[in-house]
Write an enzyme that holds these catalytic residues in place. Structure first.
Site, PDB file in Angstrom:
ATOM      1  N   TYR A 101       4.990  -6.118   3.773  1.00  0.00           N
ATOM      2  CA  TYR A 101       4.770  -7.556   3.874  1.00  0.00           C
ATOM      3  C   TYR A 101       4.879  -7.985   5.333  1.00  0.00           C
ATOM      4  O   TYR A 101       5.243  -7.196   6.208  1.00  0.00           O
ATOM      5  CB  TYR A 101       5.749  -8.308   2.977  1.00  0.00           C
ATOM      6  CG  TYR A 101       5.403  -8.132   1.513  1.00  0.00           C
ATOM      7  CD1 TYR A 101       4.477  -8.962   0.898  1.00  0.00           C
ATOM      8  CD2 TYR A 101       5.960  -7.104   0.768  1.00  0.00           C
ATOM      9  CE1 TYR A 101       4.137  -8.788  -0.437  1.00  0.00           C
ATOM     10  CE2 TYR A 101       5.619  -6.919  -0.567  1.00  0.00           C
ATOM     11  CZ  TYR A 101       4.714  -7.762  -1.167  1.00  0.00           C
ATOM     12  OH  TYR A 101       4.368  -7.582  -2.466  1.00  0.00           O
ATOM     13  N   HIS A 102       4.573  -9.251   5.615  1.00  0.00           N
ATOM     14  CA  HIS A 102       4.501  -9.723   6.999  1.00  0.00           C
ATOM     15  C   HIS A 102       5.836  -9.555   7.735  1.00  0.00           C
ATOM     16  O   HIS A 102       6.897  -9.596   7.145  1.00  0.00           O
ATOM     17  CB  HIS A 102       4.027 -11.177   7.065  1.00  0.00           C
ATOM     18  CG  HIS A 102       4.943 -12.151   6.407  1.00  0.00           C
ATOM     19  ND1 HIS A 102       4.949 -12.367   5.061  1.00  0.00           N
ATOM     20  CD2 HIS A 102       5.896 -12.948   6.928  1.00  0.00           C
ATOM     21  CE1 HIS A 102       5.853 -13.274   4.771  1.00  0.00           C
ATOM     22  NE2 HIS A 102       6.449 -13.632   5.883  1.00  0.00           N
ATOM     23  N   GLY A 103       5.697  -9.322   9.031  1.00  0.00           N
ATOM     24  CA  GLY A 103       6.864  -9.231   9.898  1.00  0.00           C
ATOM     25  C   GLY A 103       7.629  -7.928   9.828  1.00  0.00           C
ATOM     26  O   GLY A 103       8.702  -7.819  10.412  1.00  0.00           O
TER      27      GLY A 103
END
Length: 177
Positions: A101-103
């Site tokens: 997922y993001h980050g």
């Protein structure tokens, strides 16, 4: 390469309830663009054309917001959901059917030469903002919670959460049943 792209798109279709059709995924999902960019840059990297490799990876980064070093080893079916800010280091290795997922950062912890980034097995899920640092292994089927900071190995089929990450549960492998 085209079989791998089809496989990657199929994996996204299976795992993203917002994905409406394959064309939309191919044209509009930065995950696919980043993986294609990585495969091209990795081709140059393996042939010691380091400048071209880095140029392609940096163009891909500017276009997608996902930074994957050309030397990283990535299996089939990588899905980077909402990929902005994902960083995958040079000696990172990612198995098949992994969701990030993001980050997420798969980073190193120093200036040492050699293996300095994590290895993720197959069927791993890494939550938003998680940092997995150093030459550690996340076993197949493992889960890493959002914003976790993982500095030690995570066994297969286990879940790690927190700062620093601690194991909160492990599932029996189907092979052990």
């Amino acid at each position: 390469m085209f079989k791998n792209i089809k496989h990657d798109i199929d994996f996204i279709m299976e795992n993203d309830p917002a994905a409406r059709n394959r064309l939309e995924v191919f044209l509009l999902y930065p995950s696919i663009h980043a993986v294609i960019g990585h495969r091209i840059s990795n081709y140059f990297f393996k042939r010691r054309m380091f400048f071209l490799a880095r140029m392609v990876s940096q163009l891909s980064r500017q276009f997608t917001g996902i930074e994957i070093h050309p030397g990283a080893k990535i299996g089939r079916g990588l899905f980077i959901d909402h990929g902005m800010g994902v960083v995958i280091g040079e000696t990172a290795e990612i198995g098949d059917h992994v969701i990030l997922y993001h980050g997420v950062t798969l980073g190193g912890t120093g200036k040492n030469k050699g293996k300095r980034h994590p290895t993720l097995g197959s069927n791993v899920i890494v939550g938003s903002g998680a940092k997995i640092l150093g030459p550690i292994t996340i076993g197949s089927g493992a889960r890493v919670g959002a914003n976790a900071v993982v500095l030690k190995d995570v066994p297969e089929n286990c879940t790690a959460v927190g700062i620093p990450a601690k194991l909160v549960g492990c599932k029996e492998s189907k092979n052990n049943e």
